[in-house]
Design a protein around this motif. Structure first.
Motif: not given
Length: 396
Positions: A326, A328, A332, A376
């Motif tokens: 993931l 943001d 990572n 998620a």
């Protein structure tokens, strides 16, 4: 008479009051009957349900979700650098006019032809040069005749000098005359050779075995040394891809690294190797050039666009499916499951992306339980039941 009428009126009034009272009693009786029916129905409904009131709903219990996890381990990851660039001849040879030039009489090759070293490419009109060469050759004969005459006169004079008919000074003059005649012979020969060389330069020849890439001359065209390149040749037919590589990727490449080159519009890949790396970085694009040598093939056309996959070595690293990684604003990361079943965030540094997944070059040791695809929907500290699944086998 009045008394009778008054008494009759009172009796009638009393009867009316009785009738009104009776109507009210009947209405209340009907209401009571309806209530009794409803009570009976309610009792029957309770009997059908067992005569018990419904138990209160139990409070919902919190369920712990099951989440798939993987243990990536360590595997050999081949580092591949992708780049794009332009196809060109490895050694391009522009060929033009070396002498005075003139009118082109004949062009002997076409683009795509292979030529040998010294093979004629075009011929410039040589009529004037041929006559000048013949004149120079003739002047050699004249000079040789003068030299032979001077030598004979010198030999006769040497025979007469002992008899006193010719002085020593005459001998010296005749010797000088002979030497000058011999010098004129050498000069005539040099001039003839020069004219032969000039006439030879009117034939434009290939400097080496090569592939003709471009022809920029036609018969009847007037050319000279200032006309520029009339032909462009690729020495030995060798091609190259001048790949533009990012600065950080260029540092990991070396001479001899293999590469697969795929021209635009083609599904074929051609094997090549890096033979030269740019010593400088473009200040505007922050890229350098990796020159990848490729053997000749008709599908490789100089000036075309192509992509390259350059192998720059292998490292040992965990490889995760893309669903496990993931990102943001901080970068990572992955979710790692601890021994207590709670997930924690782990920042990672990604490397090569391939069909097998994403190589993790920093942040993981390979023995962690990593959330596969539900990251998620999780937050750090969430409790889960990890279910380990196997990673797919690496593709060859």
């Amino acid at each position: 008479m009045n008394m009778e009428s008054g008494f009759a009126g009172k009796i009638a009034a009393l009867r009316g009051d009785d009738d009104a009272a009776g109507a009210g009693r009947r209405r209340w009786l009907r209401i009571a009957a309806i209530v009794a029916v409803l009570a009976v129905l309610a009792g029957a409904w309770m009997v059908m349900r067992g005569g018990k009131d419904p138990a209160p709903a139990a409070a919902p219990t919190k369920t712990i979700p099951k989440v798939s996890v993987v243990v990536p381990g360590m595997r050999a990851v081949t580092n591949v650098v992708t780049a794009t660039g332009t196809l060109a001849a490895k050694r391009e040879m522009p060929v033009g006019v070396a002498g005075e030039g003139g009118m082109v009489a004949e062009v002997l090759v076409e683009p795509g032809d292979w030529v040998r070293a010294g093979q004629p490419l075009a011929i410039i009109d040589r009529q004037v040069a041929a006559q000048q060469t013949n004149q120079s050759v003739a002047s050699i004969g004249v000079a040789q005749a003068d030299a032979a005459l001077a030598q004979s006169e010198l030999e006769r004079a040497r025979k007469l000098v002992d008899r006193g008919f010719i002085s020593q000074a005459d001998i010296q003059r005749r010797t000088a005359t002979r030497d000058a005649a011999n010098a004129r012979v050498a000069l005539a020969r040099a001039q003839a050779n020069e004219m032969r060389a000039r006439m030879g330069r009117l034939v434009i020849r290939a400097p080496a075995e090569a592939l003709v890439l471009q022809r920029a001359v036609e018969p009847g065209q007037i050319v000279s040394s200032g006309s520029g390149a009339l032909f462009r040749l690729a020495r030995g037919g060798e091609m190259e891809l001048r790949a533009q590589v990012a600065e950080q990727d260029l540092a990991g490449l070396g001479i001899g690294r293999p590469a697969a080159v795929t021209p635009v519009g083609s599904t074929r890949s051609f094997t090549g190797r890096i033979w030269q790396l740019s010593p400088v970085i473009d200040a505007a694009t922050r890229q350098g050039t990796a020159r990848i040598q490729i053997a000749y093939d008709p599908a490789l056309r100089p000036g075309g666009f192509a992509a390259a996959r350059i192998t720059s070595g292998a490292v040992q690293a965990p490889v995760l499916p893309e669903s496990a990684v993931l990102s943001d604003t901080k970068g990572n990361f992955v979710y790692v499951v601890g021994s207590n079943g709670r997930v924690t965030r782990r920042d990672v540094r990604t490397g090569q992306v391939s069909n097998d997944g994403i190589a993790i070059v920093g942040g993981l040791m390979g023995d962690e339980q990593v959330v596969l695809s539900a990251g998620a929907f999780l937050n750090p500290g969430d409790q889960i039941k990890p279910e380990r699944v196997a990673l797919p086998a690496a593709r060859s």
